[in-house]
Write an enzyme that holds these catalytic residues in place. Structure first.
Site, mmCIF file in Angstrom:
data_model
loop_
_atom_site.group_PDB
_atom_site.id
_atom_site.type_symbol
_atom_site.label_atom_id
_atom_site.label_comp_id
_atom_site.label_asym_id
_atom_site.label_seq_id
_atom_site.Cartn_x
_atom_site.Cartn_y
_atom_site.Cartn_z
ATOM 1 C CE1 TYR B 116 -4.358 -1.308 0.832
ATOM 2 C CE2 TYR B 116 -3.058 -2.919 1.798
ATOM 3 C CZ TYR B 116 -4.363 -2.664 1.168
ATOM 4 O OH TYR B 116 -5.361 -3.561 1.351
ATOM 5 C CE1 TYR B 155 -1.855 -6.775 3.841
ATOM 6 C CE2 TYR B 155 -2.701 -6.573 1.546
ATOM 7 C CZ TYR B 155 -3.012 -6.240 2.846
ATOM 8 O OH TYR B 155 -3.945 -5.654 3.354
ATOM 9 N NE ARG B 165 -6.899 -9.942 5.149
ATOM 10 C CZ ARG B 165 -7.849 -9.229 4.690
ATOM 11 N NH1 ARG B 165 -7.601 -7.955 4.786
ATOM 12 N NH2 ARG B 165 -9.146 -9.551 3.987
ATOM 13 C CG HIS B 168 -8.046 -7.359 0.170
ATOM 14 N ND1 HIS B 168 -6.851 -7.799 0.767
ATOM 15 C CD2 HIS B 168 -8.047 -6.330 0.803
ATOM 16 C CE1 HIS B 168 -6.308 -7.059 1.372
ATOM 17 N NE2 HIS B 168 -6.999 -5.941 1.625
ATOM 18 C CG HIS B 170 -10.031 -2.145 1.741
ATOM 19 N ND1 HIS B 170 -10.240 -2.612 2.847
ATOM 20 C CD2 HIS B 170 -8.621 -2.615 1.385
ATOM 21 C CE1 HIS B 170 -9.011 -3.487 3.435
ATOM 22 N NE2 HIS B 170 -8.184 -3.176 2.610
#
Lengths: 199, 250
Positions: B116, B155, B165, B168, B170
């Site tokens: 991110y 990640y 995770r 995905h 959000h």
């Protein structure tokens, strides 16, 4: 067997996670320039009618630690109790604000106009309040609560009246610290846990 | 009080109560951060009021031309973001199966390496200089939305000793009432990490978790350009009130 219903089930929630700021307030998250400005920077524009107030607080976990990564949204009517889009609503009040806990101190600040009372479907009037929605890592479905004010008459409010344990009412009432200044902490768990709403 | 539904509908009753058991549990020891952050006392359940039945509206004038194109909306020189190009599309509906038109949909995600663009993320995978990771759009008259983006990488994250995770994206949706507000995550068909993820596993009803897994949609994939995944979102509906007296002026 029976006929099937036409209704659908709401999509399940998932946590907003630690990086909610990227999606919702990218300039705050350090991604300036994707949008001209973050959404919901202020619920009021210059010239909004009513008393401008500032509410400061923190979102506190069960260990007493103030969350540094919480994001909140507030929704409220104007000083006369009218929501944006309703007849006669103050055009300088959008009523919506998005704000986050400070990454160092955990404190948040909401500057807005004090809302007016709003009618209730059963008749009667709801005392002035601001609706609040809180998301963060570790919160699997957004938490709803309300900010009421200690210098208003809250005695006949239908929601506050539903709280059986009367000391818990205080968790929804912002404390006046100076003229136009209020303190409102949200306790997710533990002593004086905030009353959260399923509404 | 003005009717706040905008489909030309005349019914504007209270919101249908949430079926909390169809949502994730607030407290789940396998997702450690939920332990100190979940309320212990029951929620106060009450019929919705105008405070929850109204909500902010955002017009199309809010949007820039690249807001729903994450491949280009952070690029400094027009170079595309690195990764598997995908179209994410679907509809926003309510529990009465009606489209939710003209509502804001926001997304955020990791880059193709699973990183991110956020000060708190120091994963080994590099940042992509042309990828920011956020986008937004407003549904059309039929409740449809679409984003062009890259498939985010999986990640690792600090929870149990070796948690990862699944891929995905959000998603945040407003609807037309503040009480409809929803944030969720879209997973990808076939990802073996979904069944190992303690965040996905906070949803105890398997059929509900399945609703967060987007199928590959070759009918919307563009040959030689991008794959497509379909993700429909259902928000709370409002109860029709034909036999009930309405509040004066509401």
């Amino acid at each position: 067997m029976v006929q099937s219903l036409d209704t659908m089930i709401e999509t399940p929630s998932q946590t907003a996670g630690p990086y909610v700021h990227i999606g919702c307030i990218p300039s705050f998250a350090g991604l300036p320039g994707v949008y001209p400005e973050d959404l919901g920077l202020s619920p009021i524009a210059p010239g909004a009618k009513g008393q401008v107030i500032t509410i400061t607080g923190a979102v506190i976990d069960g260990t007493g630690w103030a969350l540094r990564d919480a994001m909140m949204e507030s929704w409220q009517p104007d000083a006369a109790g009218r929501f944006a889009g309703q007849d006669g609503a103050d055009p300088a009040v959008s009523g919506f604000c998005r704000f986050a806990a400070d990454k160092d101190s955990g404190l948040f600040t909401l500057t807005t106009v004090k809302p007016g009372p709003v009618p209730h479907r059963s008749g009667g009037v709801q005392a002035p309040h601001i609706s609040l929605w809180i998301v963060a890592r570790g919160i699997n479905i957004g938490l709803s609560t309300r900010i009421y004010f200690e210098d208003e008459d809250n005695s006949a409010d239908p929601l506050l009246s539903r709280i059986e344990q009367r000391p818990r009412v205080d968790t929804l009432i912002a404390k006046k610290t100076a003229e136009g200044q209020y303190r409102f902490d949200i306790r997710l768990q533990g002593d004086n846990e905030t009353v959260f709403l399923d509404i | 009080m003005k009717d706040m539904t905008d489909n030309g509908e005349t019914d504007a009753g209270p919101l249908i109560p949430r079926q909390r058991h169809m949502h994730p549990v607030p407290y789940d020891p396998e997702y450690k951060t939920s332990v100190p952050r979940s309320p212990k006392w029951p929620l106060l359940s009450m019929e919705s009021t105008p405070s929850e039945e109204t909500g902010p509206r955002f017009g199309h004038s809010l949007l820039g031309p690249l807001d729903n194109n994450l491949i280009l909306n952070f690029s400094k020189d027009g170079s595309p973001a690195i990764g598997e190009r995908i179209l994410m599309h679907g509809r926003v509906l309510d529990e009465n199966a009606r489209p939710v038109p003209h509502t804001l949909v926001e997304i955020w995600q990791a880059n193709a390496g699973g990183r991110y663009r956020h000060v708190k993320d120091n994963y080994l995978a590099p940042l992509d200089p042309n990828f920011g990771g956020c986008g937004r759009t407003i549904t059309d008259a039929e409740g449809r939305y679409q984003f062009l983006t890259i498939r985010p990488g999986a990640y690792p994250w600090p929870n149990r000793a070796n948690d990862w995770r699944p891929m995905h994206i959000h998603i945040s949706v407003f609807g037309h009432s503040f009480g409809q507000r929803l944030i969720t995550q879209m997973y990808f068909e076939g990802d073996p990490l979904i069944d190992r993820c303690p965040i996905a596993a906070t949803i105890k009803e398997r059929s509900q978790l399945d609703r967060l897994v987007a199928p590959l949609d070759m009918a919307r994939a563009r040959p030689l350009d991008f794959l497509a995944y379909k993700f429909d979102i259902v928000l709370r509906g409002r109860r029709q009130t034909m036999f009930e007296n309405r509040l004066e002026g509401m």
